[in-house]
Design a protein around this motif. Structure first.
Motif, PDB file in Angstrom:
ATOM      1  N   ARG A   1      -1.827  -1.316   6.774  1.00  0.00           N
ATOM      2  CA  ARG A   1      -2.458  -2.623   6.778  1.00  0.00           C
ATOM      3  C   ARG A   1      -3.353  -3.062   6.034  1.00  0.00           C
ATOM      4  O   ARG A   1      -3.284  -4.110   5.423  1.00  0.00           O
TER       5      ARG A   1
ATOM      6  N   ASN B   1       4.122  -8.199   4.062  1.00  0.00           N
ATOM      7  CA  ASN B   1       4.175  -7.616   5.619  1.00  0.00           C
ATOM      8  C   ASN B   1       3.901  -6.444   5.855  1.00  0.00           C
ATOM      9  O   ASN B   1       4.536  -5.394   4.853  1.00  0.00           O
TER      10      ASN B   1
ATOM     11  N   ASN C   1       5.643  -4.161   7.424  1.00  0.00           N
ATOM     12  CA  ASN C   1       6.892  -3.485   7.456  1.00  0.00           C
ATOM     13  C   ASN C   1       7.233  -3.196   6.188  1.00  0.00           C
ATOM     14  O   ASN C   1       8.012  -1.931   6.015  1.00  0.00           O
ATOM     15  N   THR C   2       7.055  -3.948   5.189  1.00  0.00           N
ATOM     16  CA  THR C   2       7.304  -3.689   3.723  1.00  0.00           C
ATOM     17  C   THR C   2       6.678  -2.608   3.296  1.00  0.00           C
ATOM     18  O   THR C   2       7.219  -1.537   2.520  1.00  0.00           O
TER      19      THR C   2
END
Length: 123
Positions: free
Chosen positions: A36, A45, A47-48
């Protein structure tokens, strides 16, 4: 941070982390920013970033210590150098060779330029 190339963003992030390992920003044993934190710093993001970390983990550059975070592995600099050398010599160099050939640059001229560069790489 991201350029207009056709390379996926998660791979560009992985490349940046590898650059940071080679330049000493991250040393073996160092903890990487959390997924994060890194995502916020590069404005992508989470997730990336997780995909980037997973990519590097599968290549033995970093490892996840559950509940603690991702850490640079002891052999990471050597692994990154080997990956980069393979990428350069097995893929990228042929594009450069093609351009040199089309321009008529001789091996001797290329050698001279490379030798000059090695004498003063800061130029």
């Amino acid at each position: 941070m991201f350029n207009d190339s056709n390379k996926a963003i998660y791979l560009q992030i992985a490349d940046t982390i590898c650059d940071n390992i080679l330049d000493g920003t991250y040393s073996p044993g160092d903890r990487l920013p959390s997924v994060r934190e890194y995502a916020a710093s590069v404005e992508v993001n989470a997730n990336t970033v997780m995909r980037s970390y997973d990519f590097l983990a599968t290549r033995d550059v970093i490892a996840n210590k559950r509940g603690i975070g991702f850490f640079v592995l002891p052999d990471a600099p050597a692994v990154v150098k080997a990956m980069r050398e393979e990428e350069l010599l097995d893929r990228e160099i042929f594009s450069v060779f093609r351009r040199l050939s089309l321009l008529g640059v001789t091996p001797d001229a290329l050698k001279a330029k490379y030798e000059k560069y090695l004498q003063n790489p800061q130029q």
